[in-house]
Motif scaffolding. Structure first.
Motif, mmCIF file in Angstrom:
data_model
loop_
_atom_site.group_PDB
_atom_site.id
_atom_site.type_symbol
_atom_site.label_atom_id
_atom_site.label_comp_id
_atom_site.label_asym_id
_atom_site.label_seq_id
_atom_site.Cartn_x
_atom_site.Cartn_y
_atom_site.Cartn_z
ATOM 1 N N UNK A 112 0.716 -1.325 0.118
ATOM 2 C CA UNK A 112 -0.190 0.190 0.030
ATOM 3 C C UNK A 112 0.988 1.101 -0.008
ATOM 4 N N UNK A 113 2.160 1.249 0.713
ATOM 5 C CA UNK A 113 2.930 2.338 0.706
ATOM 6 C C UNK A 113 3.554 2.544 -0.679
ATOM 7 N N UNK A 114 4.049 1.578 -1.351
ATOM 8 C CA UNK A 114 4.700 1.626 -2.732
ATOM 9 C C UNK A 114 3.543 2.135 -3.566
ATOM 10 N N UNK A 115 2.336 1.602 -3.411
ATOM 11 C CA UNK A 115 1.332 2.070 -4.274
ATOM 12 C C UNK A 115 0.941 3.567 -4.088
ATOM 13 N N UNK A 116 1.199 4.137 -2.884
ATOM 14 C CA UNK A 116 0.755 5.559 -2.647
ATOM 15 C C UNK A 116 -0.696 5.823 -2.228
ATOM 16 N N UNK A 117 -1.042 4.675 -1.892
ATOM 17 C CA UNK A 117 -2.623 4.693 -1.466
ATOM 18 C C UNK A 117 -2.739 5.193 0.037
ATOM 19 N N UNK A 118 -3.439 6.371 0.299
ATOM 20 C CA UNK A 118 -3.876 7.002 1.611
ATOM 21 C C UNK A 118 -4.826 6.038 2.201
ATOM 22 N N UNK A 119 -4.571 5.628 3.546
ATOM 23 C CA UNK A 119 -5.506 4.960 4.188
ATOM 24 C C UNK A 119 -5.445 4.932 5.716
ATOM 25 N N UNK A 120 -6.399 4.578 6.491
ATOM 26 C CA UNK A 120 -6.256 4.456 7.876
ATOM 27 C C UNK A 120 -6.717 2.913 8.459
ATOM 28 N N UNK A 121 -5.670 2.476 9.042
ATOM 29 C CA UNK A 121 -5.856 0.976 9.233
ATOM 30 C C UNK A 121 -6.523 0.810 10.721
ATOM 31 N N UNK A 122 -7.300 -0.146 10.978
ATOM 32 C CA UNK A 122 -7.961 -0.800 12.042
ATOM 33 C C UNK A 122 -8.019 -2.339 12.033
ATOM 34 N N UNK A 123 -7.172 -2.619 13.493
ATOM 35 C CA UNK A 123 -6.695 -3.983 13.440
ATOM 36 C C UNK A 123 -7.744 -4.466 14.576
ATOM 37 N N UNK A 124 -7.986 -6.055 14.379
ATOM 38 C CA UNK A 124 -8.909 -6.656 15.046
ATOM 39 C C UNK A 124 -8.471 -8.019 15.156
ATOM 40 N N UNK A 125 -8.307 -8.721 16.458
ATOM 41 C CA UNK A 125 -7.925 -10.078 16.569
ATOM 42 C C UNK A 125 -8.990 -10.625 17.013
ATOM 43 N N UNK A 126 -9.090 -12.084 16.555
ATOM 44 C CA UNK A 126 -10.111 -12.894 17.310
ATOM 45 C C UNK A 126 -9.783 -14.121 17.826
#
Length: 336
Positions: A67-81
């Motif tokens: 995603x970084x190399x692609x240049x895409x801007x995003x906010x991550x949200x992480x969930x563990x089950x």
């Protein structure tokens, strides 16, 4: 307007923070408020982990780097089950309610739960086994969401060609699989059986339900006269391979794997789809969904084009076995 330009110029020259400029911007230029309708902070992506493990961390890092190399801007949200089905459903419903643009799910078990839910958020999978055999391929079941993603599955005929190179006299192939694991009994066992049939090899398999079954399953395969024993991708089996080795090493019967983790756990060799590469391979799919607005059902699953080879020299020594120069030269990972 000239006054406002002078104010901004003074603010910039005197080093007053960007936040002040933005606040004044909204006060003096009300028409800028409508810009909030445009996503200035990028996409909202939820990452769902059914369980922990190095392969999932590697895949996650691959996605992040891609995603970084692609240049895409995003906010991550992480969930563990934590391998808890009820918690997984709760997490996925919460992710749905948070209005994510995309959910990325790791592992076969986790994505099967997501598939069974009526989620409106696009879901893509990575670090999963054969998608068609697991019922995940492009909405084959109309009652479930259509899925796409990247699979670590390596064609069984490619695996068998490696095993035949390691063991030129190979004619009888054995497999031990976890009867509790859908990836084993729905994907790897029937696909390995079919590949052996295509290549004119005899195939024998034994499913195990409990750890105590492993010794007897190995003995049964030995009685069938197998030349190699294949261990599919299964964490539970990896932890119990010593029970297999106690029988096979004195008989000089190689144990081979369909994954990197199996060779890490002591098997002789195997081809594998690298988890980091799977994560990187997922990014173009994410872009198709997020940017091009392509439906997941219109995107086929992606596989690693050229799987990597891992070999275990220590186990080879236990078997009094020597790898050929050709295999040594192709190996991406050599354990000693």
């Amino acid at each position: 307007m000239n006054f406002e330009k002078r104010v901004f110029g003074i603010l910039r020259r005197t080093g007053i923070g960007l936040l002040v400029c933005l606040c004044l911007c909204q006060l003096m230029f009300p028409f800028f408020i409508n810009a909030k309708e445009v996503k200035t902070d990028g996409f909202r992506i939820g990452f769902h982990f059914w369980k922990s493990g190095d392969i999932y961390e590697d895949a996650f890092q691959g996605v992040i780097d891609g995603l970084k190399l692609d240049g895409m801007s995003y906010t991550p949200f992480i969930f563990h089950s934590h391998r808890d089905g009820a918690l997984a459903r709760k997490n996925l419903m919460q992710m749905e309610g948070m209005g994510f643009d995309l959910i990325i799910s790791f592992s076969s078990a986790g994505i099967r739960i997501a598939q069974s839910m009526a989620l409106q958020t696009p879901v893509i999978a990575t670090v999963i086994n054969h998608p068609i055999s697991l019922g995940m391929q492009r909405g084959e079941n109309r009652n479930k969401i259509a899925l796409t993603g990247t699979s670590y599955y390596v064609d069984t005929e490619k695996q068998l060609n490696l095993y035949r190179e390691i063991c030129p006299h190979l004619s009888r192939v054995g497999m031990i699989y976890d009867s509790n694991n859908p990836a084993g009994y729905l994907a790897e066992e029937p696909l390995m059986r079919k590949a052996c049939e295509n290549l004119g090899l005899s195939f024998f398999s034994r499913g195990v339900v409990a750890p105590t079954d492993l010794t007897e399953a190995t003995r049964q395969l030995v009685k069938n006269g197998v030349d190699v024993i294949v261990i599919p991708t299964n964490q539970e089996l990896y932890a119990l391979l010593d029970a297999v080795f106690k029988i096979t090493i004195p008989l000089k019967i190689p144990v081979v794997s369909m994954s990197k983790q199996g060779v890490d756990s002591g098997a002789l060799a195997g081809l594998f789809g690298d988890a980091y590469k799977l994560g990187r391979l997922l990014v173009p799919i994410a872009r198709q969904i997020l940017v091009d607005k392509t439906k997941p059902s219109d995107i086929p699953f992606a596989f690693i084009p050229e799987p990597d080879l891992i070999i275990n020299l220590k186990y080879a020594q236990d078997l009094d076995y020597e790898f050929s120069p050709a295999i040594l030269g192709r190996a991406a990972i050599i354990l000693d």
